[in-house]
Design a protein around this motif. Structure first.
Motif, PDB file in Angstrom:
ATOM      1  N   ASP A 280       0.819  -1.218   0.000  1.00 46.06           N
ATOM      2  CA  ASP A 280       0.000   0.000   0.000  1.00 46.06           C
ATOM      3  C   ASP A 280       0.853   1.268   0.000  1.00 46.06           C
ATOM      4  O   ASP A 280       0.554   2.233   0.702  1.00 46.06           O
ATOM      5  N   GLY A 281       1.970   1.238  -0.736  1.00 42.59           N
ATOM      6  CA  GLY A 281       2.824   2.406  -0.859  1.00 42.59           C
ATOM      7  C   GLY A 281       3.688   2.686   0.354  1.00 42.59           C
ATOM      8  O   GLY A 281       4.263   3.766   0.471  1.00 42.59           O
ATOM      9  N   GLU A 282       3.776   1.722   1.256  1.00 39.81           N
ATOM     10  CA  GLU A 282       4.537   1.924   2.485  1.00 39.81           C
ATOM     11  C   GLU A 282       5.362   0.679   2.807  1.00 39.81           C
ATOM     12  O   GLU A 282       4.981  -0.439   2.477  1.00 39.81           O
ATOM     13  N   ILE A 283       6.507   0.889   3.437  1.00 41.01           N
ATOM     14  CA  ILE A 283       7.341  -0.220   3.881  1.00 41.01           C
ATOM     15  C   ILE A 283       7.819   0.098   5.299  1.00 41.01           C
ATOM     16  O   ILE A 283       8.075   1.254   5.623  1.00 41.01           O
ATOM     17  N   VAL A 284       7.887  -0.930   6.132  1.00 41.12           N
ATOM     18  CA  VAL A 284       8.420  -0.789   7.480  1.00 41.12           C
ATOM     19  C   VAL A 284       9.766  -1.501   7.509  1.00 41.12           C
ATOM     20  O   VAL A 284       9.873  -2.659   7.098  1.00 41.12           O
ATOM     21  N   LEU A 285      10.791  -0.787   7.954  1.00 44.82           N
ATOM     22  CA  LEU A 285      12.155  -1.311   7.937  1.00 44.82           C
ATOM     23  C   LEU A 285      12.751  -1.345   9.335  1.00 44.82           C
ATOM     24  O   LEU A 285      12.629  -0.381  10.098  1.00 44.82           O
ATOM     25  N   ASN A 286      13.421  -2.451   9.650  1.00 44.56           N
ATOM     26  CA  ASN A 286      14.188  -2.574  10.874  1.00 44.56           C
ATOM     27  C   ASN A 286      15.533  -1.913  10.595  1.00 44.56           C
ATOM     28  O   ASN A 286      16.284  -2.365   9.729  1.00 44.56           O
ATOM     29  N   ILE A 287      15.841  -0.820  11.304  1.00 46.82           N
ATOM     30  CA  ILE A 287      17.124  -0.136  11.089  1.00 46.82           C
ATOM     31  C   ILE A 287      18.043  -0.305  12.296  1.00 46.82           C
ATOM     32  O   ILE A 287      18.981   0.479  12.490  1.00 46.82           O
ATOM     33  N   GLY A 288      17.778  -1.323  13.098  1.00 46.55           N
ATOM     34  CA  GLY A 288      18.625  -1.604  14.254  1.00 46.55           C
ATOM     35  C   GLY A 288      20.023  -1.996  13.824  1.00 46.55           C
ATOM     36  O   GLY A 288      20.261  -2.393  12.678  1.00 46.55           O
ATOM     37  N   PRO A 289      20.994  -1.922  14.760  1.00 49.09           N
ATOM     38  CA  PRO A 289      22.387  -2.215  14.426  1.00 49.09           C
ATOM     39  C   PRO A 289      22.624  -3.634  13.921  1.00 49.09           C
ATOM     40  O   PRO A 289      23.548  -3.862  13.140  1.00 49.09           O
ATOM     41  N   VAL A 290      21.807  -4.591  14.313  1.00 50.85           N
ATOM     42  CA  VAL A 290      21.977  -5.969  13.853  1.00 50.85           C
ATOM     43  C   VAL A 290      21.440  -6.131  12.427  1.00 50.85           C
ATOM     44  O   VAL A 290      22.017  -6.852  11.620  1.00 50.85           O
ATOM     45  N   ALA A 291      20.369  -5.427  12.096  1.00 53.34           N
ATOM     46  CA  ALA A 291      19.714  -5.598  10.799  1.00 53.34           C
ATOM     47  C   ALA A 291      20.272  -4.699   9.702  1.00 53.34           C
ATOM     48  O   ALA A 291      20.303  -5.090   8.540  1.00 53.34           O
ATOM     49  N   ALA A 292      20.703  -3.494  10.059  1.00 58.43           N
ATOM     50  CA  ALA A 292      21.161  -2.529   9.054  1.00 58.43           C
ATOM     51  C   ALA A 292      22.628  -2.202   9.298  1.00 58.43           C
ATOM     52  O   ALA A 292      23.005  -1.812  10.396  1.00 58.43           O
ATOM     53  N   THR A 293      23.437  -2.361   8.269  1.00 60.39           N
ATOM     54  CA  THR A 293      24.851  -2.013   8.390  1.00 60.39           C
ATOM     55  C   THR A 293      25.127  -0.723   7.639  1.00 60.39           C
ATOM     56  O   THR A 293      24.364  -0.333   6.754  1.00 60.39           O
TER      57      THR A 293
END
Length: 137
Positions: free
Chosen positions: A45-58
Protein backbone atom coordinates in the motif's frame (compact mmCIF):
# COMPACT_ATOMS: atom_id res chain seq x y z
CA UNK A 1 17.91 35.28 7.37
CA UNK A 2 17.98 31.82 5.82
CA UNK A 3 15.26 29.29 6.47
CA UNK A 4 16.07 26.96 9.41
CA UNK A 5 16.82 23.31 8.73
CA UNK A 6 14.13 20.72 9.30
CA UNK A 7 14.03 19.22 12.80
CA UNK A 8 12.98 15.84 11.42
CA UNK A 9 16.45 14.29 10.84
CA UNK A 10 17.52 15.37 14.33
CA UNK A 11 14.42 13.81 15.87
CA UNK A 12 14.97 10.61 13.86
CA UNK A 13 18.55 10.34 15.14
CA UNK A 14 17.43 11.03 18.71
CA UNK A 15 14.69 8.38 18.74
CA UNK A 16 17.03 5.90 17.02
CA UNK A 17 19.66 6.46 19.71
CA UNK A 18 17.04 6.18 22.47
CA UNK A 19 15.87 2.84 21.05
CA UNK A 20 19.39 1.42 20.81
CA UNK A 21 20.41 2.70 24.27
CA UNK A 22 17.40 0.97 25.81
CA UNK A 23 17.88 -2.32 23.96
CA UNK A 24 14.90 -1.77 21.64
CA UNK A 25 14.74 -2.44 17.91
CA UNK A 26 14.19 0.79 15.92
CA UNK A 27 11.82 0.54 12.96
CA UNK A 28 10.90 3.22 10.45
CA UNK A 29 7.73 3.45 8.42
CA UNK A 30 8.46 4.88 4.98
CA UNK A 31 6.07 6.23 2.35
CA UNK A 32 7.61 4.95 -0.88
CA UNK A 33 7.95 7.26 -3.86
CA UNK A 34 10.21 7.52 -6.91
CA UNK A 35 13.14 8.80 -4.82
CA UNK A 36 13.03 5.87 -2.38
CA UNK A 37 15.34 2.91 -3.08
CA UNK A 38 13.94 -0.10 -1.23
CA UNK A 39 12.97 -3.62 -2.36
CA UNK A 40 9.67 -2.94 -4.08
CA UNK A 41 8.48 -6.53 -3.54
CA UNK A 42 8.17 -5.71 0.18
CA UNK A 43 6.17 -2.49 -0.30
CA UNK A 44 2.52 -2.75 0.78
CA UNK A 45 0.00 0.00 0.00
CA UNK A 46 2.82 2.41 -0.86
CA UNK A 47 4.54 1.92 2.49
CA UNK A 48 7.34 -0.22 3.88
CA UNK A 49 8.42 -0.79 7.48
CA UNK A 50 12.16 -1.31 7.94
CA UNK A 51 14.19 -2.57 10.87
CA UNK A 52 17.12 -0.14 11.09
CA UNK A 53 18.62 -1.60 14.25
CA UNK A 54 22.39 -2.21 14.43
CA UNK A 55 21.98 -5.97 13.85
CA UNK A 56 19.71 -5.60 10.80
CA UNK A 57 21.16 -2.53 9.05
CA UNK A 58 24.85 -2.01 8.39
CA UNK A 59 26.60 1.20 7.40
CA UNK A 60 23.59 3.19 8.63
CA UNK A 61 23.85 6.92 7.97
CA UNK A 62 20.96 9.13 9.07
CA UNK A 63 21.75 12.34 7.24
CA UNK A 64 19.78 15.56 7.01
CA UNK A 65 18.39 14.67 3.57
CA UNK A 66 18.58 10.86 3.23
CA UNK A 67 18.96 7.69 5.30
CA UNK A 68 21.36 5.20 3.74
CA UNK A 69 22.20 1.66 4.84
CA UNK A 70 22.61 -1.92 3.73
CA UNK A 71 20.04 -4.49 4.85
CA UNK A 72 19.29 -8.11 3.99
CA UNK A 73 16.02 -9.20 2.42
CA UNK A 74 15.57 -12.96 1.96
CA UNK A 75 19.32 -13.35 2.54
CA UNK A 76 20.34 -10.84 -0.16
CA UNK A 77 22.11 -7.61 0.85
CA UNK A 78 20.42 -4.52 -0.59
CA UNK A 79 21.50 -0.88 -0.56
CA UNK A 80 18.69 1.32 0.76
CA UNK A 81 18.25 5.05 0.20
CA UNK A 82 15.34 6.67 2.00
CA UNK A 83 14.65 10.41 1.79
CA UNK A 84 14.13 11.79 5.30
CA UNK A 85 11.00 13.51 3.98
CA UNK A 86 9.51 10.05 3.22
CA UNK A 87 9.80 8.76 6.79
CA UNK A 88 6.33 8.67 8.35
CA UNK A 89 7.37 7.30 11.76
CA UNK A 90 10.16 5.85 13.87
CA UNK A 91 9.35 3.57 16.79
CA UNK A 92 10.58 0.75 18.99
CA UNK A 93 9.26 -2.63 17.85
CA UNK A 94 9.00 -3.95 21.39
CA UNK A 95 6.70 -1.30 22.84
CA UNK A 96 5.66 0.96 19.96
CA UNK A 97 7.05 4.10 21.59
CA UNK A 98 8.38 6.59 19.09
CA UNK A 99 7.31 9.46 16.92
CA UNK A 100 5.19 9.90 13.82
CA UNK A 101 5.44 12.72 11.31
CA UNK A 102 2.87 14.39 9.12
CA UNK A 103 3.39 14.67 5.37
CA UNK A 104 5.98 17.22 4.29
CA UNK A 105 5.38 19.75 1.60
CA UNK A 106 7.82 19.22 -1.27
CA UNK A 107 10.52 21.92 -1.45
CA UNK A 108 8.12 24.66 -0.29
CA UNK A 109 7.52 23.76 3.34
CA UNK A 110 7.13 26.72 5.62
CA UNK A 111 9.23 26.79 8.79
CA UNK A 112 7.53 24.74 11.48
CA UNK A 113 5.52 22.67 8.98
CA UNK A 114 8.08 19.90 8.56
CA UNK A 115 6.96 17.68 11.45
CA UNK A 116 3.56 17.44 13.01
CA UNK A 117 2.53 15.11 15.76
CA UNK A 118 -0.88 13.50 15.38
CA UNK A 119 -2.83 13.01 18.57
CA UNK A 120 -3.60 9.33 18.00
CA UNK A 121 -1.41 6.33 17.34
CA UNK A 122 -0.78 5.25 13.76
CA UNK A 123 -1.19 1.59 12.94
CA UNK A 124 1.75 -0.37 11.55
CA UNK A 125 2.12 -3.94 10.35
CA UNK A 126 2.39 -6.13 13.42
CA UNK A 127 5.76 -7.80 13.85
CA UNK A 128 5.05 -9.29 17.26
CA UNK A 129 3.50 -7.90 20.39
CA UNK A 130 1.16 -4.94 20.22
CA UNK A 131 3.18 -1.85 19.30
CA UNK A 132 1.50 1.52 19.34
CA UNK A 133 2.96 4.93 18.66
CA UNK A 134 3.09 7.39 21.51
CA UNK A 135 4.55 10.84 21.71
CA UNK A 136 7.80 11.13 23.61
CA UNK A 137 7.77 14.22 25.79
Amino acid sequence: MSEPKSTKPYLLRAVYEWCVDNGYTPHISVVVDSRTRVPMEHVRDGEIVLNIGPVAATRLQIGNEVIECTARFSGVARELVIPVASVAAIYARENGHGMSFGPEKKESAAPGDEATFPSGPKSHPKTGGKPTLRRIK
